[in-house]
Motif scaffolding. Structure first.
Motif, short mmCIF file in Angstrom:
data_model
loop_
_atom_site.label_atom_id
_atom_site.label_comp_id
_atom_site.label_asym_id
_atom_site.label_seq_id
_atom_site.Cartn_x
_atom_site.Cartn_y
_atom_site.Cartn_z
N LEU A 1 48.02 -114.94 44.66
CA LEU A 1 48.33 -114.68 43.05
C LEU A 1 48.05 -112.42 43.39
O LEU A 1 49.06 -112.43 43.14
N PRO A 2 47.42 -112.36 43.90
CA PRO A 2 48.17 -110.62 44.65
C PRO A 2 49.17 -110.84 45.46
O PRO A 2 50.14 -109.60 45.31
N TRP A 3 49.64 -111.82 45.86
CA TRP A 3 50.96 -111.40 46.84
C TRP A 3 51.33 -111.59 45.85
O TRP A 3 52.88 -111.29 46.21
N GLY A 4 52.08 -112.88 44.71
CA GLY A 4 52.82 -112.90 43.81
C GLY A 4 52.64 -111.60 43.23
O GLY A 4 54.09 -111.18 42.51
N ASN A 5 51.66 -111.03 42.51
CA ASN A 5 51.78 -110.00 41.90
C ASN A 5 52.31 -108.50 43.04
O ASN A 5 53.03 -107.89 41.88
N ARG A 6 51.92 -108.18 43.33
CA ARG A 6 52.42 -107.23 44.35
C ARG A 6 54.61 -107.71 44.67
O ARG A 6 54.48 -106.72 44.19
N ALA A 7 54.27 -109.40 44.86
CA ALA A 7 55.68 -109.63 44.84
C ALA A 7 56.24 -108.54 43.99
O ALA A 7 57.75 -108.21 43.63
N ASN A 8 56.19 -109.03 42.06
CA ASN A 8 56.61 -108.17 41.52
C ASN A 8 56.88 -107.31 40.97
O ASN A 8 57.10 -106.52 40.43
N PHE A 9 55.74 -106.55 41.40
CA PHE A 9 56.01 -104.96 41.61
C PHE A 9 56.99 -104.37 42.06
O PHE A 9 57.22 -103.77 41.93
N TYR A 10 56.88 -104.86 43.55
CA TYR A 10 58.20 -104.44 44.63
C TYR A 10 59.40 -104.62 43.53
O TYR A 10 60.02 -103.30 43.65
N ARG A 11 59.42 -105.87 43.41
CA ARG A 11 60.61 -106.31 42.38
C ARG A 11 60.83 -105.06 41.44
O ARG A 11 61.95 -104.85 41.55
N ASP A 12 60.21 -105.09 40.35
CA ASP A 12 60.67 -103.59 39.43
C ASP A 12 60.55 -102.52 39.80
O ASP A 12 60.89 -102.22 39.12
N ALA A 13 59.71 -102.40 40.84
CA ALA A 13 60.26 -101.06 41.50
C ALA A 13 61.81 -100.91 42.51
O ALA A 13 61.82 -99.94 42.85
N GLY A 14 62.05 -101.85 42.06
CA GLY A 14 63.49 -101.87 43.10
C GLY A 14 62.99 -102.46 44.75
O GLY A 14 63.86 -101.84 45.24
N MET A 15 62.58 -102.50 45.01
CA MET A 15 61.69 -102.73 46.32
C MET A 15 61.67 -103.98 47.46
O MET A 15 61.34 -104.54 47.33
N THR A 16 63.51 -104.70 47.23
CA THR A 16 63.80 -105.53 47.00
C THR A 16 62.97 -106.90 48.23
O THR A 16 63.01 -107.91 48.40
N GLN A 17 63.33 -105.77 49.32
CA GLN A 17 63.15 -106.72 50.78
C GLN A 17 61.08 -106.34 50.83
O GLN A 17 61.45 -107.64 51.71
N LYS A 18 60.76 -105.65 50.45
CA LYS A 18 59.29 -105.68 50.64
C LYS A 18 59.07 -106.93 49.42
O LYS A 18 58.26 -107.98 49.36
#
Length: 174
Positions: A1-18
């Motif tokens: 869950l933390p990995w997925g939530n952080r991935a969603n944060f990165y996605r929404d922040a435009g940090m695609t590679q992360k």
């Protein structure tokens, strides 16, 4: 869950590679979970290059493998086929998504785009009408409805639809 939530944060922040790295970490931890495949595919889809679209397709296939009755995944795969120029497969996926959940509005949005590109204006209009029956507060679809009525010589209906689009967004058409 933390990995997925952080991935969603990165996605929404435009940090695609992360975001891609974190979605990949989720997949490594839970390889039979469909959601991260869908999320990773959406990122690849947005790159708009053939290689990335093929990666998106591979990920949508995995998501569908683990959840074959998910209309969103089917629509997303259909949109990917459309971007790859394979309208036949795209329409097959969108039609299958409609069988799964006929209330999912993006089926009709995507299918109307394909019909419009193929100059099949009446089927495109039919799908837009279905979309608006589900989700009526989208001015872009009212604009497209007006444009299609105009193509079909239905000028009174075109005016009504365009007036609705303008009432929702006064900058529509500028």
């Amino acid at each position: 869950l933390p990995w997925g939530n952080r991935a969603n944060f990165y996605r929404d922040a435009g940090m695609t590679q992360k975001a891609l790295a974190d979605y990949s970490a989720v997949i490594k931890l839970k390889p039979d979970k469909p959601e991260p495949y869908n999320s990773r595919a959406r990122l690849y889809f947005n790159f708009n290059e053939r290689d990335s679209l093929l990666k998106a397709l591979d990920n949508y296939n995995k998501a569908i493998q683990y959840d074959p009755k998910n209309a969103e995944y089917m629509v997303n795969r259909g949109a990917t086929y459309a971007k790859l120029g394979d309208f036949k497969r795209s329409l097959a996926n969108l039609n299958q998504a409609e069988e799964i959940d006929p209330t999912f509005p993006n089926i009709y949005l995507n299918r109307s785009v394909i019909y419009n590109q193929e100059q099949q204006y009446q089927p495109a209009l039919d799908d837009i009408n279905t979309y608006l029956g589900i989700k009526s507060n989208y001015p872009d679809m009212w604009y497209e409805k007006g444009r299609l009525h105009n193509h079909l010589g239905q000028f009174s209906e075109a005016k009504k639809a365009l007036t609705t689009a303008i009432s929702m967004n006064a900058k529509k058409g500028i």
